[in-house]
Motif scaffolding. Structure first.
Motif, short mmCIF file in Angstrom:
data_model
loop_
_atom_site.label_atom_id
_atom_site.label_comp_id
_atom_site.label_asym_id
_atom_site.label_seq_id
_atom_site.Cartn_x
_atom_site.Cartn_y
_atom_site.Cartn_z
N ALA A 1 -4.38 71.37 34.40
CA ALA A 1 -2.78 72.47 33.97
C ALA A 1 -2.08 72.38 35.74
O ALA A 1 -2.83 72.38 36.87
CB ALA A 1 -2.76 73.69 33.69
N ARG A 2 -1.02 71.90 35.52
CA ARG A 2 0.01 71.98 37.60
C ARG A 2 0.79 72.54 36.69
O ARG A 2 2.23 72.70 35.20
CB ARG A 2 0.59 70.96 37.54
CG ARG A 2 -0.81 70.38 37.78
CD ARG A 2 -1.12 71.00 39.22
NE ARG A 2 -2.79 69.98 40.24
CZ ARG A 2 -3.74 70.77 39.82
NH1 ARG A 2 -4.11 71.47 38.58
NH2 ARG A 2 -5.35 70.01 39.84
N TRP A 3 2.14 73.16 37.88
CA TRP A 3 3.39 74.09 37.08
C TRP A 3 4.08 73.67 36.87
O TRP A 3 3.89 71.55 37.83
CB TRP A 3 3.56 75.42 38.68
CG TRP A 3 2.71 76.17 38.63
CD1 TRP A 3 1.12 76.43 39.31
CD2 TRP A 3 2.78 77.67 37.73
NE1 TRP A 3 0.91 77.25 39.28
CE2 TRP A 3 1.32 78.63 37.92
CE3 TRP A 3 3.00 77.64 36.40
CZ2 TRP A 3 1.65 80.11 37.58
CZ3 TRP A 3 2.79 79.00 36.04
CH2 TRP A 3 2.25 79.93 36.67
N ASP A 4 5.00 73.34 36.27
CA ASP A 4 6.18 72.35 36.42
C ASP A 4 7.34 72.18 37.74
O ASP A 4 7.62 71.43 37.45
CB ASP A 4 7.21 72.16 35.15
CG ASP A 4 7.42 73.71 35.10
OD1 ASP A 4 7.72 74.46 35.39
OD2 ASP A 4 8.30 74.01 32.78
N SER A 5 6.88 73.31 38.00
CA SER A 5 8.31 73.52 38.94
C SER A 5 7.39 74.40 40.19
O SER A 5 7.02 75.68 39.67
CB SER A 5 9.94 73.40 38.53
OG SER A 5 9.76 75.01 38.06
N SER A 6 8.04 74.85 41.53
CA SER A 6 8.11 75.36 42.60
C SER A 6 7.89 76.76 41.78
O SER A 6 7.74 77.66 41.83
CB SER A 6 8.38 75.40 43.76
OG SER A 6 7.54 73.92 44.93
N LEU A 7 9.87 76.47 40.95
CA LEU A 7 9.80 77.92 40.41
C LEU A 7 9.22 78.59 39.79
O LEU A 7 9.36 79.69 39.77
CB LEU A 7 11.29 77.67 39.82
CG LEU A 7 12.25 79.06 39.50
CD1 LEU A 7 12.44 79.85 40.03
CD2 LEU A 7 13.55 78.10 38.66
#
Length: 483
Positions: free
Chosen positions: A7-13
């Motif tokens: 899993a990875r965040w789709d953006s820094s936001l």
């Protein structure tokens, strides 16, 4: 299991909003204003800012770096540093689990008040309404009777937490954070702006920020500042490490720390102005001195504010639901972040799907939460809160400083932290983590424990003992199970 491992965040936001959500919680709304007022008013900002500079930011940078570098569950990170440390990590995880168990109960109280706010069903005596219907009291004569409104609300809150968390990272937590955090800030901004226009608002603000420079010589004021930052930023609770483990490779780690810290501090400072503006309105219209109105915690939210809404007229029927809705959003964003380390650690330990892990954790937590929906629920919440925060979190922040600072090669994090960040760290940061923080936090812990154990009631000691035995036993079992 792979679904969360990769899993990875789709953006820094997404990450920043999730971190802000985990940080901005009930304590920002009902605790900070009282801490500011009772520790020197405007002069308190000096130790507050110093605490952010030498504890809040350095330790968050450490947690971001550890999570980002290992990209693993909190318990596995400890295990990789030293297999025996897995036992310590499970104690920390179970303390966070314990906090989540009673934290949801407080959200349940707020949800019950949110429903009540449309008709003001708390009546002319909100204190009696809270003790008889929602939170209970310290009366031990009939402790086992359930408070049905709270019971139903607690079950609903856990269902909502499950509904958000059981989805994959970006469909669940990220999407919820992108909706909840902007709404939370907009609604609170609306309340604050309106509060500043109320008759008597100036009385509250003057009371809040009137500086007492002599208080700067009081060690307890400095301890209060460091304690506020510690809990306000969710330091040492495995939340930051876990959420940072989902960051993509090009993340600006240190820059993100500053964004989260500034957002959290601005939220709680401006919220304090709003809270005291409303208290000033109450004082102006009732003639009651501010000192008799000012309260914190459940007394402020569930007794003082309903009394204020009662005298506001029609506008109170608008402001009350909005106020309790803000608290609900703040609570939900925090509990979602709080349970993520528990969910992720269980998932990796037992090699199960995210959905199954979330379901098991939420179901067990819900059953424990129901214990706090009986007639002495608020009394038990106070006892367990003191135990978790005084015995647990402070001590384990110091332990994490020692493990990450002395046993793990902390200097190896510096290139990782600095690679994509505009703001850099170096030797000073290492010195703070290795020397300054452990010493200061251990002093805070010893003072807190000594105060807590000074003439304690028998029921407090019984509850402390039960929780300690349960946590140590469960941690030992989880440690012994081979993954």
């Amino acid at each position: 299991m792979n679904m969360v491992e990769n899993a990875r965040w789709d953006s820094s936001l997404s990450f920043i909003l999730a971190m802000i959500g985990a940080s901005v919680g009930l304590g920002n709304i009902w605790r900070f204003s009282y801490v500011l007022y009772s520790n020197g008013g405007g002069s308190f900002f000096i130790p507050y800012l110093i605490a952010i500079a030498i504890m809040g930011i350095p330790f968050l940078i450490l947690e971001y770096g550890i999570g980002f570098s290992f990209k693993d569950s909190f318990t596995n990170i400890f295990k990789k540093i030293n297999p025996k440390f897995e036992f310590i990590s499970w104690i920390i995880i179970l303390i966070i689990f314990t906090i989540g168990v009673y934290y949801v109960v407080i959200i349940g109280w707020d949800l019950a008040y949110l429903f009540s706010s449309f008709t003001f069903s708390w009546g002319n005596d909100p204190a009696l309404y809270f003790t008889k219907t929602i939170g209970g009291s310290s009366n031990l004569s009939n402790p086992i009777s359930f408070l049905i409104p709270t019971t139903l609300c607690v079950v609903f809150v856990w269902f909502l937490a499950w509904l958000i968390s059981h989805k994959n990272l970006n469909e669940g937590i990220a999407k919820f954070s992108k909706i909840a955090i902007p709404l939370l800030f907009v609604m609170m901004a609306g309340i604050i702006i309106y509060a500043l226009t109320l008759q008597g608002a100036y009385i509250g603000i003057e009371t809040l920020i009137k500086p007492d420079w002599n208080m700067l010589l009081n060690i307890n004021v400095w301890l209060a500042a460091f304690s506020q930052i510690l809990f306000s930023l969710s330091m040492g609770q495995a939340i930051v490490v876990t959420l940072a483990s989902y960051l993509p490779e090009d993340s600006k780690l240190i820059d993100n720390v500053f964004i989260v810290v500034i957002s959290n501090s601005l939220f709680e400072i401006f919220t304090a102005f709003g809270v005291f503006s409303i208290l000033g309105y109450m004082s102006f219209n009732s003639g009651i001195p501010m000192i008799q109105i000012i309260s914190e915690g459940t007394g402020l939210i569930f007794v003082v504010f309903p009394n204020i809404f009662n005298i506001m007229g029609p506008i109170g029927h608008i402001l009350a639901p909005l106020f309790f809705l803000v608290i609900f959003f703040a609570g939900m964003t925090s509990i979602i972040g709080m349970m993520e380390p528990v969910i992720n650690s269980v998932l990796h330990k037992f090699k199960m799907s995210r959905k199954k892990s979330v379901t098991i954790v939420c179901a067990i937590a819900c059953m424990f939460s129901l214990i706090f929906t009986i007639n002495i629920g608020s009394y038990l919440v106070g006892i367990v809160d003191e135990f978790a925060n005084t015995f647990g979190i402070l001590l384990f922040v110091a332990i994490q400083c020692i493990i990450f600072g002395w046993i793990y090669d902390i200097k190896s994090l510096i290139p990782v932290l600095n690679e994509n960040s505009r703001i850099k760290v170096g030797k000073t940061w290492v010195i703070i983590i290795k020397y300054v923080l452990p010493i200061f936090i251990i002093i805070m812990w010893l003072m807190g424990v000594s105060n807590l154990l000074l003439n304690p009631e028998l029921i407090n000691l019984i509850v402390y003992s039960i929780i300690t035995v349960l946590i140590l036993t469960a941690s030992g079992i989880l440690y012994k199970i081979k993954s």
